[in-house]
Design a protein around this motif. Structure first.
Motif, PDB file in Angstrom:
ATOM      1  N   ALA A  90     -39.625  -3.558 -12.414  1.00 36.92           N
ATOM      2  CA  ALA A  90     -40.569  -2.636 -12.924  1.00 36.92           C
ATOM      3  C   ALA A  90     -41.197  -1.925 -12.133  1.00 36.92           C
ATOM      4  O   ALA A  90     -41.437  -0.835 -12.271  1.00 36.92           O
ATOM      5  CB  ALA A  90     -41.560  -3.442 -13.860  1.00 36.92           C
ATOM      6  N   HIS A  91     -41.637  -2.484 -11.010  1.00 33.99           N
ATOM      7  CA  HIS A  91     -42.240  -1.699  -9.651  1.00 33.99           C
ATOM      8  C   HIS A  91     -41.412  -0.505  -9.315  1.00 33.99           C
ATOM      9  O   HIS A  91     -41.559   0.465  -8.792  1.00 33.99           O
ATOM     10  CB  HIS A  91     -42.206  -2.682  -8.668  1.00 33.99           C
ATOM     11  N   LEU A  92     -39.959  -0.953  -9.105  1.00 37.32           N
ATOM     12  CA  LEU A  92     -38.781  -0.081  -8.551  1.00 37.32           C
ATOM     13  C   LEU A  92     -38.754   1.246  -9.720  1.00 37.32           C
ATOM     14  O   LEU A  92     -38.627   2.332  -9.253  1.00 37.32           O
ATOM     15  CB  LEU A  92     -37.668  -0.709  -8.153  1.00 37.32           C
ATOM     16  N   ILE A  93     -38.564   0.932 -10.914  1.00 38.87           N
ATOM     17  CA  ILE A  93     -38.405   1.885 -11.911  1.00 38.87           C
ATOM     18  C   ILE A  93     -39.786   2.888 -11.875  1.00 38.87           C
ATOM     19  O   ILE A  93     -39.881   4.001 -12.078  1.00 38.87           O
ATOM     20  CB  ILE A  93     -38.478   1.054 -13.290  1.00 38.87           C
ATOM     21  N   ASP A  94     -41.073   2.379 -11.860  1.00 35.97           N
ATOM     22  CA  ASP A  94     -41.921   2.985 -11.489  1.00 35.97           C
ATOM     23  C   ASP A  94     -42.172   4.058 -10.319  1.00 35.97           C
ATOM     24  O   ASP A  94     -42.318   5.041 -10.479  1.00 35.97           O
ATOM     25  CB  ASP A  94     -43.679   2.304 -11.325  1.00 35.97           C
ATOM     26  N   GLN A  95     -41.402   3.706  -9.060  1.00 35.99           N
ATOM     27  CA  GLN A  95     -41.288   4.497  -8.176  1.00 35.99           C
ATOM     28  C   GLN A  95     -40.306   5.435  -8.183  1.00 35.99           C
ATOM     29  O   GLN A  95     -40.674   6.681  -8.017  1.00 35.99           O
ATOM     30  CB  GLN A  95     -40.667   3.613  -6.674  1.00 35.99           C
ATOM     31  N   VAL A  96     -39.208   5.074  -9.043  1.00 41.09           N
ATOM     32  CA  VAL A  96     -38.305   6.451  -9.334  1.00 41.09           C
ATOM     33  C   VAL A  96     -38.785   7.211 -10.191  1.00 41.09           C
ATOM     34  O   VAL A  96     -38.474   8.433 -10.285  1.00 41.09           O
ATOM     35  CB  VAL A  96     -36.848   5.593 -10.053  1.00 41.09           C
ATOM     36  N   ALA A  97     -39.686   6.863 -11.257  1.00 38.83           N
ATOM     37  CA  ALA A  97     -40.319   7.821 -12.312  1.00 38.83           C
ATOM     38  C   ALA A  97     -41.235   8.699 -11.705  1.00 38.83           C
ATOM     39  O   ALA A  97     -41.341   9.817 -11.867  1.00 38.83           O
ATOM     40  CB  ALA A  97     -40.948   6.875 -13.298  1.00 38.83           C
ATOM     41  N   ALA A  98     -42.065   8.118 -10.469  1.00 38.87           N
ATOM     42  CA  ALA A  98     -42.856   8.877  -9.826  1.00 38.87           C
ATOM     43  C   ALA A  98     -42.060   9.939  -8.922  1.00 38.87           C
ATOM     44  O   ALA A  98     -42.509  11.126  -8.870  1.00 38.87           O
ATOM     45  CB  ALA A  98     -43.770   8.038  -8.862  1.00 38.87           C
ATOM     46  N   LEU A  99     -40.934   9.598  -8.432  1.00 40.56           N
ATOM     47  CA  LEU A  99     -40.214  10.472  -7.517  1.00 40.56           C
ATOM     48  C   LEU A  99     -39.606  11.746  -8.469  1.00 40.56           C
ATOM     49  O   LEU A  99     -39.549  12.793  -8.016  1.00 40.56           O
ATOM     50  CB  LEU A  99     -39.118   9.771  -6.995  1.00 40.56           C
ATOM     51  N   ILE A 100     -39.524  11.295  -9.575  1.00 40.86           N
ATOM     52  CA  ILE A 100     -38.716  12.446 -10.591  1.00 40.86           C
ATOM     53  C   ILE A 100     -39.884  13.251 -10.985  1.00 40.86           C
ATOM     54  O   ILE A 100     -39.755  14.700 -11.058  1.00 40.86           O
ATOM     55  CB  ILE A 100     -38.098  11.591 -11.770  1.00 40.86           C
ATOM     56  N   ARG A 101     -41.279  12.809 -11.355  1.00 42.85           N
ATOM     57  CA  ARG A 101     -42.334  13.757 -11.742  1.00 42.85           C
ATOM     58  C   ARG A 101     -42.549  14.754 -10.438  1.00 42.85           C
ATOM     59  O   ARG A 101     -43.124  15.845 -10.776  1.00 42.85           O
ATOM     60  CB  ARG A 101     -43.469  12.806 -11.990  1.00 42.85           C
TER      61      ARG A 101
END
Length: 181
Positions: A90-101
């Motif tokens: 979940a932590h890594l998915i949150d980082q990828v989502a932040a990068l996309i934003r």
């Protein structure tokens, strides 16, 4: 016109000749090199057999290729972040989502990323480090990642012993860390 003259000479020997047993120091036969008769053509070099890869290594590589391809597709906005559920923490998915934003649409040079090479280094039967390269446009870039087998709750199928659906833990590979260079 006079024809050119060519002198052909045999090539010098490139290996020392085989010595008889009585010339070897200590009188013991030399077993380090195979004995060949003078003038005989040596056989093909012996090849070492390839080590069989363990099932964990094969599974880790398969998971790494699938997951890293998905991460690159998510970063390129060809897939949604939801596709990483169950494959990454979940932590890594949150980082990828932040990068996309943070990156505007089409802001990643407009070219799609394609995976080129993936190498797996097993640290333990349940942990592996992954590194390799991917191509974006004409540039080749590197990545590094770490995957681990983590417990994941799954539903067990009902059977004669357990008529009610129960939850069980199963170990699955998950992407824990990922870095693009």
């Amino acid at each position: 016109m006079e024809p050119s003259r060519v002198l052909i000479r045999p090539a010098p020997p490139y290996e020392p000749p085989a010595r008889p047993v009585d010339e070897v120091p200590g009188g013991a036969p030399d077993t380090s090199a195979p004995a060949t008769a003078p003038g005989a053509v040596p056989d093909e070099p012996t090849r070492r057999p390839r080590r069989a890869l363990s099932k964990a290594t094969v599974d880790a590589r398969r998971h790494a290729i699938r997951t890293i391809t998905l991460v690159l597709e998510v970063i390129d906005r060809r897939r949604t972040v939801a596709h990483l559920e169950g494959l990454a923490t979940a932590h890594l998915i949150d980082q990828v989502a932040a990068l996309i934003r943070l990156t505007p649409p089409g802001g990643v040079a407009g070219d799609t990323a394609t995976l080129r090479r993936v190498h797996v280094q097993m640290l333990s039967p349940g942990t592996a480090e992954i590194f390799g390269s991917y191509r974006r446009g004409m540039r080749v870039r590197a990545f590094a990642a770490r995957i681990e087998q983590l417990p994941c709750r799954v539903r067990a199928t009902p059977g004669p012993r357990h008529p009610v659906l129960t939850r069980a833990a199963e170990y699955r590979w998950q992407l824990v860390a990922f870095t693009l260079v």
